[in-house]
Design an enzyme around this catalytic site. Sequence first.
Site, mmCIF file in Angstrom:
data_model
loop_
_atom_site.group_PDB
_atom_site.id
_atom_site.type_symbol
_atom_site.label_atom_id
_atom_site.label_comp_id
_atom_site.label_asym_id
_atom_site.label_seq_id
_atom_site.Cartn_x
_atom_site.Cartn_y
_atom_site.Cartn_z
ATOM 1 N N ARG A 113 0.882 -1.183 0.000
ATOM 2 C CA ARG A 113 0.000 0.000 0.000
ATOM 3 C C ARG A 113 0.908 1.217 0.000
ATOM 4 O O ARG A 113 1.689 1.407 0.927
ATOM 5 C CB ARG A 113 -0.906 0.018 1.225
ATOM 6 C CG ARG A 113 -1.472 1.400 1.496
ATOM 7 C CD ARG A 113 -2.561 1.431 2.508
ATOM 8 N NE ARG A 113 -3.761 0.809 1.994
ATOM 9 C CZ ARG A 113 -4.981 0.949 2.545
ATOM 10 N NH1 ARG A 113 -5.127 1.697 3.618
ATOM 11 N NH2 ARG A 113 -6.026 0.358 2.026
ATOM 12 N N HIS A 140 -7.551 0.822 -6.212
ATOM 13 C CA HIS A 140 -7.750 0.001 -5.003
ATOM 14 C C HIS A 140 -8.480 -1.288 -5.424
ATOM 15 O O HIS A 140 -9.634 -1.507 -5.071
ATOM 16 C CB HIS A 140 -8.557 0.805 -3.980
ATOM 17 C CG HIS A 140 -8.476 0.274 -2.579
ATOM 18 N ND1 HIS A 140 -7.718 -0.828 -2.231
ATOM 19 C CD2 HIS A 140 -9.061 0.704 -1.425
ATOM 20 C CE1 HIS A 140 -7.843 -1.051 -0.932
ATOM 21 N NE2 HIS A 140 -8.647 -0.143 -0.426
ATOM 22 N N GLN A 143 -10.142 -3.839 -2.863
ATOM 23 C CA GLN A 143 -11.393 -3.301 -2.330
ATOM 24 C C GLN A 143 -12.552 -3.632 -3.274
ATOM 25 O O GLN A 143 -13.591 -4.152 -2.854
ATOM 26 C CB GLN A 143 -11.267 -1.769 -2.189
ATOM 27 C CG GLN A 143 -12.538 -1.086 -1.735
ATOM 28 C CD GLN A 143 -12.902 -1.454 -0.309
ATOM 29 O OE1 GLN A 143 -12.059 -1.389 0.563
ATOM 30 N NE2 GLN A 143 -14.126 -1.862 -0.073
ATOM 31 N N ASP A 235 -17.188 7.422 -0.884
ATOM 32 C CA ASP A 235 -15.887 7.321 -0.214
ATOM 33 C C ASP A 235 -15.561 8.720 0.320
ATOM 34 O O ASP A 235 -16.221 9.701 -0.048
ATOM 35 C CB ASP A 235 -14.833 6.846 -1.238
ATOM 36 C CG ASP A 235 -13.457 6.610 -0.639
ATOM 37 O OD1 ASP A 235 -13.347 6.562 0.613
ATOM 38 O OD2 ASP A 235 -12.477 6.480 -1.404
ATOM 39 N N CYS A 275 -16.214 2.039 1.176
ATOM 40 C CA CYS A 275 -15.027 1.201 1.408
ATOM 41 C C CYS A 275 -14.529 1.312 2.846
ATOM 42 O O CYS A 275 -13.826 0.426 3.312
ATOM 43 C CB CYS A 275 -13.930 1.588 0.425
ATOM 44 S SG CYS A 275 -13.479 3.325 0.519
ATOM 45 N N ARG A 303 -13.425 -8.286 2.237
ATOM 46 C CA ARG A 303 -12.034 -8.007 1.864
ATOM 47 C C ARG A 303 -11.169 -9.226 2.185
ATOM 48 O O ARG A 303 -10.298 -9.620 1.419
ATOM 49 C CB ARG A 303 -11.505 -6.800 2.651
ATOM 50 C CG ARG A 303 -12.062 -5.464 2.237
ATOM 51 C CD ARG A 303 -11.570 -5.047 0.873
ATOM 52 N NE ARG A 303 -10.120 -4.991 0.794
ATOM 53 C CZ ARG A 303 -9.364 -3.991 1.259
ATOM 54 N NH1 ARG A 303 -9.940 -2.930 1.789
ATOM 55 N NH2 ARG A 303 -8.046 -4.017 1.138
#
Length: 316
Positions: A113, A140, A143, A235, A275, A303
Site C-alpha cells: 500500500r 484500489h 477493495q 468514499d 469502502c 475483503r
Amino acid sequence: MFEEKLYPNFRGRDFICMHDYTQEEIYQILEVARVLKEKQRRRESHPLLAGKTLGMIFTKSSTRTRVSFETGIYQLGGYGLFLSANDIQLGRGETIQDTALTLSRFLDGIMIRTFAHQDVLDLAQYATIPVINGLTDLLHPCQVMGDLMTVMENKGRLKGLKLAFIGDGNNVAHSLLIGGAKVGMDVTIACPAGYEPNPDILQLAQQDASETGARLSLVRDSREAVEEADVLYTDVWASMGQEAEREKRIRDFTGYCIDKALLQKAKPDAIVMHCLPAHRGEEITDEVIDGPHSVVFEEAENRMHIQKAIMALVMA
Ligand code: CP
Ligand code: NVA
C-alpha cells in the site's frame, strides 16, 4: 479436492489492476472466495499456502487491509509480515529495485500500500514473486473485488446492475469503473467539477465496457446519478495524502452526501456501500450508514475472503 480447483492460470501473477484480468478470471476469483468463505464459516481448515510468507509493505495507514491480509494469510496456513515503510530501508532511500530483489529471496508474495502507482509497477517489475496492490493513489483493486463479492451476495448477479458512485473521482472510483466495466455493470460517477476520474483510467475502463456492454457515465447531479441505481457507493472526500485540501474539499463536495433523501431516489431495494473509513456526516449520514440498506461491514469482511482467494491463486 478443492486445491485442484485453484486455476493454474493465476500462479505467479501480480494483482495490480483488474484490467489485467479477463472477465472469466474475475469470476474465478469470486468463486474461490465464495468457497473459502464457506470453509471459514464452517471452521474447516484450508491450508492452501502452508509455510508461505506474505510481506506487507505499508507507507499509508490501514485498518481493514492490514488486518484482512494478515488474518487471511494465517487462515491459509501461511504467515504475514507487517513491514512499515518507516522501519525498512526503503523509507531511507534504498531503491525499489534492491528492495524487490531482496524481499524476493525471503518471501512468497508482497502486498504493498503506497502513494505512487508507478512504485508498485516498479516493485512488480523487479520482484520474482507476485505483487498485490493494497491501494495506491490511482487504484484500489482488492477493495473492489470484495465489493463485487458483496454485490453478488446481495443481488445474485453483477451484469446489468447499475452502481452510482457519489463523490471524488479517486482510487476507489477508478477501480469501480474498471471492475464494473469488466463484469458488465453500469457505473455512473457523480462528482463536482475538477474532481473527475483520471481520463486514462476512464479510457481503460471503456475498453472493458465495450466488450461487456457496461455503460459508464459521468454526471454532476448526484440525484440524477442515483436514479434506477441498485448500488449507491461513496468514499471520503479527501483521501490519504490530501489532508491539506480537506477544508476546500468539504466546501466543494457540498451536495455529494448519501443521505436519506438521496437514497429514496434510488431503487427501493438499493444497497449502500462505502469502502471505509467513513467521515460520518460528510459523504454519508449516520442514518444511512447504520440503516437497513447499508452493507458496509459485509464489504469489510469480504475483503478478507476475496484477498484469501487472490493470495491462494497467485501464490500457490
Ligand atoms: N477500505 C480500506 O482499504 O480500509 P483501510 O484503509 O482501513 O485498509
Ligand atoms: N480513497 C481512500 C480510500 C481508503 C481506503 C483513500 O485513498 O484514502
